[in-house]
Scaffold this active site. Structure first.
Site, short mmCIF file in Angstrom:
data_model
loop_
_atom_site.label_atom_id
_atom_site.label_comp_id
_atom_site.label_asym_id
_atom_site.label_seq_id
_atom_site.Cartn_x
_atom_site.Cartn_y
_atom_site.Cartn_z
N LYS A 178 0.86 -1.19 0.00
CA LYS A 178 0.00 0.00 0.00
C LYS A 178 0.89 1.24 0.00
CE LYS A 178 -1.56 2.94 2.91
NZ LYS A 178 -1.60 4.12 2.07
N GLY A 231 6.72 5.60 8.48
CA GLY A 231 5.77 6.70 8.60
C GLY A 231 6.04 7.49 9.87
N GLU A 253 9.73 2.11 11.01
CA GLU A 253 10.75 3.14 10.77
C GLU A 253 10.02 4.47 10.86
OE1 GLU A 253 13.94 2.66 10.36
OE2 GLU A 253 13.89 0.49 10.14
N CYS A 287 13.35 11.87 6.72
CA CYS A 287 13.37 11.45 8.13
C CYS A 287 14.71 11.78 8.75
CB CYS A 287 13.08 9.96 8.24
SG CYS A 287 14.09 8.98 7.14
N GLU A 388 8.99 16.90 15.31
CA GLU A 388 9.31 16.77 13.88
C GLU A 388 8.43 17.72 13.07
OE1 GLU A 388 8.31 13.13 11.74
OE2 GLU A 388 10.36 13.09 10.94
P1 NAD Z 1 2.21 8.75 7.75
O1 NAD Z 1 2.48 8.12 9.07
O2 NAD Z 1 1.16 9.77 7.67
O3 NAD Z 1 1.86 7.65 6.66
C1 NAD Z 1 2.72 6.56 6.36
C2 NAD Z 1 1.90 5.45 5.71
O4 NAD Z 1 1.05 4.87 6.71
C3 NAD Z 1 0.96 5.92 4.60
O5 NAD Z 1 0.93 4.97 3.55
C4 NAD Z 1 -0.39 6.00 5.31
O6 NAD Z 1 -1.49 5.86 4.43
C5 NAD Z 1 -0.29 4.81 6.25
N1 NAD Z 1 -1.17 4.85 7.43
C6 NAD Z 1 -1.61 5.94 8.10
N2 NAD Z 1 -2.39 5.56 9.14
C7 NAD Z 1 -2.43 4.21 9.13
C8 NAD Z 1 -3.06 3.23 9.95
N3 NAD Z 1 -3.81 3.57 11.00
N4 NAD Z 1 -2.89 1.93 9.67
C9 NAD Z 1 -2.11 1.57 8.62
N5 NAD Z 1 -1.52 2.44 7.79
C10 NAD Z 1 -1.66 3.75 8.05
O7 NAD Z 1 3.62 9.35 7.27
P2 NAD Z 1 3.94 10.20 5.96
O8 NAD Z 1 3.44 11.59 6.15
O9 NAD Z 1 3.56 9.46 4.73
O10 NAD Z 1 5.55 10.21 6.01
C11 NAD Z 1 6.28 11.07 6.79
C12 NAD Z 1 6.77 10.40 8.06
O11 NAD Z 1 7.54 9.25 7.74
C13 NAD Z 1 7.70 11.28 8.88
O12 NAD Z 1 7.41 11.15 10.25
C14 NAD Z 1 9.08 10.72 8.57
O13 NAD Z 1 10.05 10.98 9.56
C15 NAD Z 1 8.77 9.28 8.46
N6 NAD Z 1 9.82 8.59 7.72
C16 NAD Z 1 10.66 7.77 8.41
C17 NAD Z 1 11.70 7.12 7.74
C18 NAD Z 1 12.62 6.19 8.47
O14 NAD Z 1 13.26 5.38 7.81
N7 NAD Z 1 12.74 6.27 9.79
C19 NAD Z 1 11.88 7.32 6.36
C20 NAD Z 1 10.99 8.18 5.70
C21 NAD Z 1 9.97 8.80 6.39
#
Ligand code: NAD
Length: 499
Positions: A178, A231, A253, A287, A388
């Site tokens: 997804k 995320g 992550e 991130c 963040e």
């Molecule tokens: P997000 O948490 O909003 O979404 C991430 C994914 O999770 C999306 O596909 C979203 O649709 C899905 N999602 C949301 N709620 C969910 C639920 N309840 N159940 C299952 N899936 C769900 O994050 P974003 O805005 O897409 O990305 C930014 C975040 O990602 C930042 O916090 C960033 O630091 C983090 N990030 C971390 C890394 C790492 O490797 N540590 C790398 C890149 C981004």
């Protein structure tokens, strides 16, 4: 691939491109121009169920395909990524917004990861050990686990799927993927290339849609034993909680609040370049972005003026234009959040040195552009130094000495990336030991990981797993210990103690 005009895209389930059961759709929008990139199915839990059933059925054969043969498919996939690199780079500049050099790097990371994991097809090393008994053979082997639920963010729309999907595939698992709703077309292209590389039907499935309907169903589905999510921290907590009833393996992550330390003895030219690249690259939406800069007293004023001058020279614009330094942020909600932190920083008493506003004029109103922003005189406990922001904003924090710098760097809940600029080898080694983070850079900014080393963070950035390198295999396999007794008699470990 033509990017003008809108096209309707589908889910890929069990080897077929299919519509969602809901018949509803959502649009992917170019964050620089507001143009529609494509229309995608707003899928439902039933679509997820069908994809999981297809992946579960395909697993029975895929797990038996010899790993070197699985690797050959990943080599073909890497070659296809190479052939399509330019097209994917351009698409990423339009769908996600990053500038072309960085978009090309995102695709290159997927190429590197695919090649690395293809090579794992001829390794996937286990262990053999002596037995404590005669005529007995001991070994441990990696076993695939089953259907992997892959949930990804929008900020590395090709690289992050590759970090999860290629190690999962080489290990013999099947996938329901997804992608984020802000970058569905890149997710779609990723899957198309895997299919073109020769993956059998059902081994890879993609279901478009939101976290609430599609992601959550994957997380709760009893036939998905592993969830790998990148995320935000908030999403990670929710996913872990929702996966608990089925005792799933959850690989998280999450966010970061990364700091660069600059000591008095640092090469300031190098430090300034590293900070600008780490704070404003990808418009701060990494991130590993440097959203804090911890500067020793003696060089604080000089570094501050160099950074402000450098930030003001950065050219904002669409990612696909060659002279753009900083692209848009992903959507209007992100723009609002970033600006709200500017207001928070001002209210907290930090000094806004540059930026701090939504960019206007020059066609910027069509997209989501925010001026590179630097706050000075930031207290380490302020919200802009703790939370963040995920945008082109960084906070300068003044410290007396090395020890205070380390304390401030560690004084946050996240633990992803860290960095120090110093010419003192003793301090560099102490920093490598004492910085509480999954990644430490010496005399480089907080970004720039390579695929053959573990990637991930300590504390609230994750839950102890790592992506990339050998470490990734631990997420997607389980160890099996095997004992072969060829003595022809009943031998008892720990009980038959004579030599
Ligand atoms: P997000 O948490 O909003 O979404 C991430 C994914 O999770 C999306 O596909 C979203 O649709 C899905 N999602 C949301 N709620 C969910 C639920 N309840 N159940 C299952 N899936 C769900 O994050 P974003 O805005 O897409 O990305 C930014 C975040 O990602 C930042 O916090 C960033 O630091 C983090 N990030 C971390 C890394 C790492 O490797 N540590 C790398 C890149 C981004």
């Amino acid at each position: 691939m033509a990017l003008t005009g809108t096209k309707t895209f589908l889910n890929y389930i069990g080897g077929e491109w299919v519509d969602s059961a809901s018949g509803e759709t959502f649009e992917s929008v170019n964050p620089a121009s507001g143009d529609t990139i494509g229309t995608f199915p707003r899928s439902t839990p039933e679509d997820v169920d069908r994809a999981v059933a297809a992946a579960k059925a395909a697993y029975e054969d895929w797990r038996l395909v010899p790993a070197p043969k699985r690797g050959e498919i990943l080599y073909r996939f890497a070659n296809l990524l190479m052939e399509e690199k330019e097209e994917l780079t351009d698409l990423m500049a339009r769908e996600m917004g990053k500038v072309k050099a960085e978009a090309g790097g995102d695709v290159q990371e997927a190429i590197d990861m695919s090649l690395y994991m293809a090579g794992e097809g001829r390794r996937l090393f286990g262990q053999t050990t002596p037995s404590e008994l005669r005529d007995k053979f001991n070994m441990s082997v990696r076993m695939p686990i089953g259907v992997i639920g892959v949930i990804t963010p929008w900020n590395f729309p090709i690289a992050i799927p590759s970090w999860k999907i290629t190690p999962a595939l080489i290990s013999g698992n099947t996938i329901v993927f997804k992608p984020a709703t802000d970058t569905p077309l890149l997710g779609e292209r990723f899957v198309e290339l895997l299919v073109d590389a020769g993956l059998p039907s059902g081994v890879i499935n993609i279901v478009h849609g939101g976290g609430g309907a599609v992601g959550d169903r994957l997380v709760r589905h009893p036939d998905v034993p592993v969830i790998t999510l990148t995320g935000s921290r908030e999403t990670g907590v929710e996913v872990m909680r929702n996966a608990a009833d089925n005792l799933k393996h959850v690989h998280l992550e999450l966010g970061g609040k990364n700091a660069i330390i600059v000591l008095d003895d640092a090469d300031l030219d190098l430090a300034a370049d590293g900070i600008v690249w780490s704070a404003f690259g990808t418009s701060g939406q990494r991130c590993t972005a440097a959203s804090r800069v911890i500067v020793q007293d003696g060089v604080y004023e000089e570094l501050q003026s160099r950074l402000v001058a450098a930030a003001e020279k950065l050219r904002l614009g669409p990612g696909w234009e060659d002279d753009t330094d900083v692209g848009p942020v992903i959507n209007s909600k992100a723009l609002e959040k970033i600006h709200s932190y500017t207001e928070i920083g001002k209210d907290e008493g930090a000094k806004l040195l540059t930026g701090g506003e939504v960019a206007t004029g020059n066609g910027f109103e069509k997209g989501n552009f925010y001026r590179p922003t630097i706050f000075g005189d930031v207290d380490p406990q302020m919200r802009i130094a703790q939370e963040e922001i995920f945008g082109p904003t960084t906070a300068l924090i003044r410290v007396r000495d090395f020890d205070q710098a380390i304390r401030v760097s560690n004084g946050i809940k996240f633990g992803l990336s860290s960095s120090i600029f110093t010419r003192d080898v003793n301090k560099a080694f102490r920093a490598m030991r004492d910085l509480q983070a999954g990644i430490t850079y010496i005399n480089a900014g907080t970004i720039g990981a390579e695929v053959h080393l573990p990637f991930g963070g300590t504390k609230d950035t994750g839950n102890g797993h790592r992506e990339a390198g050998q470490a990734a295999l631990d997420v997607f396999t389980e160890w099996k210990s095997i004992y072969v007794d060829y003595s022809g008699k009943l031998q008892k470990a720990q009980i038959d103690t004579e030599i």
